[in-house]
Design an enzyme around this catalytic site. Structure first.
Site, short mmCIF file in Angstrom:
data_model
loop_
_atom_site.label_atom_id
_atom_site.label_comp_id
_atom_site.label_asym_id
_atom_site.label_seq_id
_atom_site.Cartn_x
_atom_site.Cartn_y
_atom_site.Cartn_z
N ILE A 54 103.51 -64.13 48.11
CA ILE A 54 104.62 -63.20 48.35
C ILE A 54 105.91 -63.96 48.62
O ILE A 54 106.98 -63.58 48.14
CB ILE A 54 104.29 -62.25 49.51
CG1 ILE A 54 103.11 -61.34 49.13
CG2 ILE A 54 105.50 -61.40 49.89
CD1 ILE A 54 102.60 -60.48 50.27
N ASP A 107 106.40 -77.90 58.10
CA ASP A 107 105.20 -77.38 58.73
C ASP A 107 105.64 -76.48 59.87
O ASP A 107 106.20 -76.96 60.86
CB ASP A 107 104.34 -78.54 59.24
CG ASP A 107 103.02 -78.07 59.85
OD1 ASP A 107 102.88 -76.86 60.10
OD2 ASP A 107 102.14 -78.93 60.08
N SER A 192 102.74 -55.83 57.74
CA SER A 192 101.63 -55.13 57.10
C SER A 192 101.39 -53.81 57.81
O SER A 192 101.68 -53.66 59.01
CB SER A 192 100.37 -56.00 57.20
OG SER A 192 99.19 -55.26 56.98
N TYR A 204 94.38 -60.19 63.44
CA TYR A 204 95.33 -59.86 62.39
C TYR A 204 96.19 -58.66 62.80
O TYR A 204 97.42 -58.70 62.70
CB TYR A 204 94.58 -59.54 61.09
CG TYR A 204 95.49 -59.13 59.95
CD1 TYR A 204 96.08 -60.08 59.13
CD2 TYR A 204 95.76 -57.78 59.69
CE1 TYR A 204 96.91 -59.72 58.08
CE2 TYR A 204 96.59 -57.41 58.66
CZ TYR A 204 97.17 -58.37 57.86
OH TYR A 204 98.01 -57.99 56.83
N LYS A 208 100.32 -58.54 63.52
CA LYS A 208 101.27 -57.72 62.76
C LYS A 208 101.97 -56.70 63.66
O LYS A 208 103.16 -56.41 63.48
CB LYS A 208 100.56 -57.02 61.61
CG LYS A 208 100.02 -57.98 60.55
CD LYS A 208 101.10 -58.89 59.99
CE LYS A 208 100.57 -59.79 58.88
NZ LYS A 208 101.62 -60.72 58.37
N THR A 239 98.42 -62.04 44.50
CA THR A 239 98.76 -63.44 44.76
C THR A 239 97.70 -64.36 44.16
O THR A 239 96.65 -63.91 43.69
CB THR A 239 98.84 -63.69 46.27
OG1 THR A 239 97.54 -63.48 46.84
CG2 THR A 239 99.84 -62.76 46.94
#
Length: 324
Positions: A54, A107, A192, A204, A208, A239
């Site tokens: 993305i 990084d 998301s 996760y 988000k 992707t």
């Protein structure tokens, strides 16, 4: 903390050839169906995590709109990562589309490297108009999909929150003075629908949700500086990682199985550049402050602004359509 690299990789020509700019103009004329002004030729953007996926799609669309785009990532040489793509390759594609791509090895675990990135933007360009916080450890997360939190290593939390909400906070912190100097701009956080509905695993979803709360609270503090902060929710995106994880069915389709969420046909997935067109639309919207502090599905932005994906569709498959 790991030591920073003082000489990040730079890719891209000092001046984009006339033929490349012509190609970029043709791209914009042929592929956009929108009344929004697309010209970003005098604007500067930063897209984090843009070697592939993305982030790369967003960087390419900013470049196609004429912007100078700094793209960050850890992959600077082919073969360094199992997945294809390097920051240099992304920067070169930006040049070919009529923008100016600058690849920076960074990084985002390392705050010193992130600070050095924005010091370089200040030194080289003297302005920043668009920050896209996209960097995310998707390949690391893949084995943890659909697993309950008590079966996951503690590092699962660290990866989701560190290279996610924290890295976006750090980038925004160093970007803010540059955005102020420009007189306004936009920060786009790639989030998301997992922020409001269970998705993948606990870490996760928390990551988000934290990101969207950060969008809301940063918008509050940045409003007087005319800096908009918006979260975008892509659908299922085709992707490199998603393509690698898909399987072929007996009838020849490529489908991706997500534990607890079903199987999805990649033919219906969004391209990475669909999210990029959402970012361009936000970056060129003179009324973008009306959207600040909120999250929007990319498909909703497509309907609002009138842009399409590269294949002409206005929406791909939504993994959690009820959250749109």
């Amino acid at each position: 903390m790991r030591p920073s690299h003082p000489d990040p990789t730079r890719t891209g020509t000092g001046a984009t050839p006339r033929s490349s700019r012509a190609n970029g103009e043709a791209h914009r004329t042929a592929c956009y169906t929108t009344s929004v002004e697309q010209s970003l030729h005098d604007k500067v953007g930063v897209v984090t995590g843009a070697s592939r996926g993305i982030g790369k799609g967003i960087a390419l669309e900013l470049g196609a709109a004429g912007a100078t785009v700094y793209v960050t990532g850890r992959t600077v040489a082919a073969g360094q990562n199992p997945l294809p793509g390097t920051v240099g390759e992304t920067a070169a594609e930006i040049d070919a589309l009529g923008g100016h791509g600058i690849a920076v090895a960074c990084d985002h675990h390392d705050d010193d490297e992130v600070e050095a990135l924005f010091a370089r933007v200040q030194r080289d360009s003297g302005r920043l108009d668009v920050l896209v916080n996209n960097v995310f450890s998707a390949p690391t997360m893949a084995p943890w999909l659909g697993k309950p939190f008590w079966e996951l290593p503690i590092e699962a939390w660290d990866e989701m929150i560190d290279i996610g909400a924290r890295s976006h906070y750090v980038a925004s912190r160093f970007a803010a003075p540059l955005l102020f100097a420009t007189g306004g701009g936009v920060i786009v956080n790639v989030s998301s629908s997992g922020a409001v509905q269970y998705a993948h695993n606990v870490a996760y979803g928390v990551g988000k949700a934290a990101l969207d709360k950060m969008t809301a609270d940063m918008a509050h503090e940045l409003e007087s500086h005319q800096v908009a902060v918006v979260s975008i929710w892509p659908g299922l995106v085709r992707t490199e990682l998603v393509t690698l994880g898909a399987r072929e069915t007996e009838d020849g389709r490529r489908v991706l199985g997500l534990p607890g969420e079903g199987e999805f046909d990649l033919a219906d997935a969004e391209s990475p550049r669909f999210a990029g067109r959402a970012v361009v639309a936000l970056a060129t919207d003179h009324q973008v402050m009306a959207r600040t502090g909120r999250a929007f599905p990319v498909a909703t932005l497509a309907a609002d602004y009138g842009f399409t994906d590269v294949d002409g569709r206005s929406a791909g498959v939504q993994i959690r359509p009820e959250t749109g």
